[in-house]
Design an enzyme around this catalytic site. Structure first.
Site, PDB file in Angstrom:
ATOM      1  N   ASP A  94     -99.631  42.477  57.643  1.00 23.44           N
ATOM      2  CA  ASP A  94    -100.738  41.882  58.205  1.00 23.44           C
ATOM      3  C   ASP A  94    -100.727  42.187  59.981  1.00 23.44           C
ATOM      4  O   ASP A  94     -99.714  41.802  60.282  1.00 23.44           O
ATOM      5  CB  ASP A  94    -100.784  40.364  58.046  1.00 23.44           C
ATOM      6  CG  ASP A  94    -101.902  39.518  58.419  1.00 23.44           C
ATOM      7  OD1 ASP A  94    -103.032  40.293  58.445  1.00 23.44           O
ATOM      8  OD2 ASP A  94    -101.838  38.260  58.568  1.00 23.44           O
ATOM      9  N   LYS A 122    -110.848  26.154  63.960  1.00 19.28           N
ATOM     10  CA  LYS A 122    -111.894  27.274  64.099  1.00 19.28           C
ATOM     11  C   LYS A 122    -113.124  26.855  64.847  1.00 19.28           C
ATOM     12  O   LYS A 122    -113.533  27.075  65.632  1.00 19.28           O
ATOM     13  CB  LYS A 122    -112.081  27.642  62.599  1.00 19.28           C
ATOM     14  CG  LYS A 122    -110.905  28.488  62.039  1.00 19.28           C
ATOM     15  CD  LYS A 122    -111.401  28.913  60.615  1.00 19.28           C
ATOM     16  CE  LYS A 122    -110.127  29.284  59.683  1.00 19.28           C
ATOM     17  NZ  LYS A 122    -109.406  30.255  60.082  1.00 19.28           N
ATOM     18  N   HIS A 155    -110.969  38.264  57.940  1.00 18.67           N
ATOM     19  CA  HIS A 155    -109.814  37.491  58.592  1.00 18.67           C
ATOM     20  C   HIS A 155    -110.294  35.944  58.758  1.00 18.67           C
ATOM     21  O   HIS A 155    -111.602  35.911  58.956  1.00 18.67           O
ATOM     22  CB  HIS A 155    -109.272  38.088  59.579  1.00 18.67           C
ATOM     23  CG  HIS A 155    -108.425  39.344  59.443  1.00 18.67           C
ATOM     24  ND1 HIS A 155    -107.128  39.418  59.664  1.00 18.67           N
ATOM     25  CD2 HIS A 155    -108.660  40.657  58.907  1.00 18.67           C
ATOM     26  CE1 HIS A 155    -106.508  40.811  59.269  1.00 18.67           C
ATOM     27  NE2 HIS A 155    -107.554  41.317  58.762  1.00 18.67           N
ATOM     28  N   GLY A 156    -109.240  35.113  58.944  1.00 16.68           N
ATOM     29  CA  GLY A 156    -109.555  33.908  59.262  1.00 16.68           C
ATOM     30  C   GLY A 156    -110.434  33.113  58.196  1.00 16.68           C
ATOM     31  O   GLY A 156    -111.335  32.532  58.790  1.00 16.68           O
ATOM     32  N   GLY A 178    -106.756  30.395  62.498  1.00 18.72           N
ATOM     33  CA  GLY A 178    -106.052  29.371  62.682  1.00 18.72           C
ATOM     34  C   GLY A 178    -106.851  27.937  62.124  1.00 18.72           C
ATOM     35  O   GLY A 178    -107.646  28.026  61.376  1.00 18.72           O
TER      36      GLY A 178
HETATM   37  P1  13P Z   1    -106.539  31.905  58.617  1.00 17.42           P
HETATM   38  O1  13P Z   1    -105.959  31.559  59.766  1.00 17.42           O
HETATM   39  O2  13P Z   1    -108.067  31.325  58.578  1.00 17.42           O
HETATM   40  O3  13P Z   1    -105.783  31.301  57.383  1.00 17.42           O
HETATM   41  O4  13P Z   1    -106.492  33.485  58.608  1.00 17.42           O
HETATM   42  C1  13P Z   1    -105.420  34.194  58.239  1.00 17.42           C
HETATM   43  C2  13P Z   1    -105.560  35.718  58.503  1.00 17.42           C
HETATM   44  O5  13P Z   1    -106.643  36.073  59.078  1.00 17.42           O
HETATM   45  C3  13P Z   1    -104.243  36.354  58.430  1.00 17.42           C
HETATM   46  O6  13P Z   1    -104.401  37.844  58.885  1.00 17.42           O
HETATM   47  O1  G3H Z   2    -103.399  36.156  61.529  1.00 17.74           O
HETATM   48  C1  G3H Z   2    -102.472  35.587  61.507  1.00 17.74           C
HETATM   49  C2  G3H Z   2    -101.422  35.164  60.345  1.00 17.74           C
HETATM   50  O2  G3H Z   2    -102.237  33.866  60.260  1.00 17.74           O
HETATM   51  C3  G3H Z   2     -99.985  35.101  60.484  1.00 17.74           C
HETATM   52  O3  G3H Z   2     -99.713  34.316  61.668  1.00 17.74           O
HETATM   53  O4  G3H Z   2     -98.296  35.452  63.202  1.00 17.74           O
HETATM   54  O5  G3H Z   2     -97.951  32.854  62.927  1.00 17.74           O
HETATM   55  O6  G3H Z   2     -97.110  34.484  60.966  1.00 17.74           O
HETATM   56  P1  G3H Z   2     -98.355  34.382  62.278  1.00 17.74           P
HETATM   57 ZN    ZN Z   3    -105.960  37.837  60.344  1.00 12.63          ZN
END
Ligand code: 13P
Ligand code: G3H
Ligand code: ZN
Ligand code: NA
Length: 305
Positions: free
Chosen positions: A83, A182, A208-209, A179
């Site tokens: 990721d 949001k 994402h998100g 996060g």
């Molecule tokens: P969230 O913070 O909404 O769970 O999104 C996670 C994400 O996009 C990881 O790449």
């Molecule tokens: O997009 C980010 C993910 O929520 C991962 O978060 O970099 O704190 O592991 P992290």
């Molecule tokens: Zn992400």
């Protein structure tokens, strides 16, 4: 071998018009919790690790946890995905570790630089049988965006980007943000834009998100001594609408963190004498399973293993 590539899993999702959840992991219990949900509802699953997760787990621990997940679930297609990879070196490291898919996120660079870096990653990953996700645009809530920081993905650029790089999946900016904090109120997502990009690129799109930051879980955290401020996430209806328009991969991390935290806080609140980690990590693991299972059913990937 139930190892699957992102390309295989997402092309099937695009064809079948459902979304596949991509869940971040940092430890054994979260991985076990997610795999139990996938097994329970017979769903393909994308297990993803951020650079932070690689660092936290130390590469070899993570590698063997992921191998165990695959070995113990021979009937579940499992994608092992990096990721938000930041550079080619991180991508090489992940591929050496056995990942079947990588994200290169060069979306903060100018378009030409994003194309160049992403193409370099595709040229490295594809001959090794590894899929690539890249990103175009800047995430963030559309209505929260007072400083003009959010840049929704431009469809013309998306077509050019995919043609020039050969990526297997494209993460789009449509008004979501990372996060737990949001939006102040339910967000408006650019779901029509998803449809436009999907129709023009014919590629699986990634959101994402996508955590919903559930109010009941937040209440539980705060009732049992936590202090998470008011904020809302992405409602499931908006995710379902985005899936109908071409989103195939839905990234979730925050909701797993919250589910785990709420369960642990409850154990400590209910019985402050507890000190065996299994007594709180066990319920945390179950909370992740329940949360992930309900998402798999809502995204439509349940039954598609
Ligand atoms: P969230 O913070 O909404 O769970 O999104 C996670 C994400 O996009 C990881 O790449
Ligand atoms: O997009 C980010 C993910 O929520 C991962 O978060 O970099 O704190 O592991 P992290
Ligand atoms: Zn992400
Ligand atoms: Na971005």
């Amino acid at each position: 071998m139930p190892f699957a590539t992102l390309r295989q899993v997402l092309e099937a999702a695009r064809e079948g018009r459902y979304g596949v959840g991509a869940f971040n992991v940092n430890n054994m219990e979260s991985l076990q919790g997610i795999m139990a949900a996938a097994a329970r509802c017979n769903s393909p699953v994308i297990i993803q690790a951020s650079r932070g997760a690689l660092k936290y787990t130390n590469l070899n621990y993570l590698r063997h946890l992921m191998l165990a997940a695959v070995e113990l679930n021979p009937n579940i297609p499992v994608v092992l995905h990096l990721d938000h990879g930041d550079k080619i070196e991180t991508v090489r490291e992940a591929i050496a570790l056995g990942f079947t898919s990588v994200m290169i996120d060069a979306s903060h660079f100018p378009f030409e630089e994003n194309v160049r870096i992403t193409k370099e990653v595709c040229d490295y990953a594809h001959p090794r049988g590894v899929s690539v996700e890249a990103e175009l645009g800047t995430l963030g809530g559309i209505e929260e965006d007072v400083s003009g920081h959010v840049q929704l993905t431009n469809p013309d650029q998306a077509v050019e980007f995919i043609n020039r790089t050969g990526v297997d999946a494209l993460a789009v900016a449509i008004g979501t943000s990372h996060g737990a904090y949001k939006f102040k109120s339910a967000p408006v997502l650019a779901t029509d834009l998803v449809r436009t990009i999907s129709d023009r690129t014919h590629k699986p799109l990634v959101m994402h998100g996508s955590s919903s930051v559930p109010a009941d879980i937040k209440k539980m955290i705060n009732d049992y001594g936590g202090r998470m401020p008011e904020a809302v996430g992405v409602p499931m209806e908006s995710i379902v609408a985005s899936i109908a328009n071409g989103v195939c991969k839905i990234n979730v991390d925050t909701d797993s963190r919250m589910a785990m935290t709420a369960a642990i806080r409850k154990v400590f609140h209910d019985d402050p004498t507890k000190f065996d980690p299994r007594d709180y990590l066990g319920p945390a693991r179950e909370a992740i399973t329940d949360m992930v299972e309900s998402k798999m059913r809502a995204f439509g990937c349940a039954g598609h293993a």
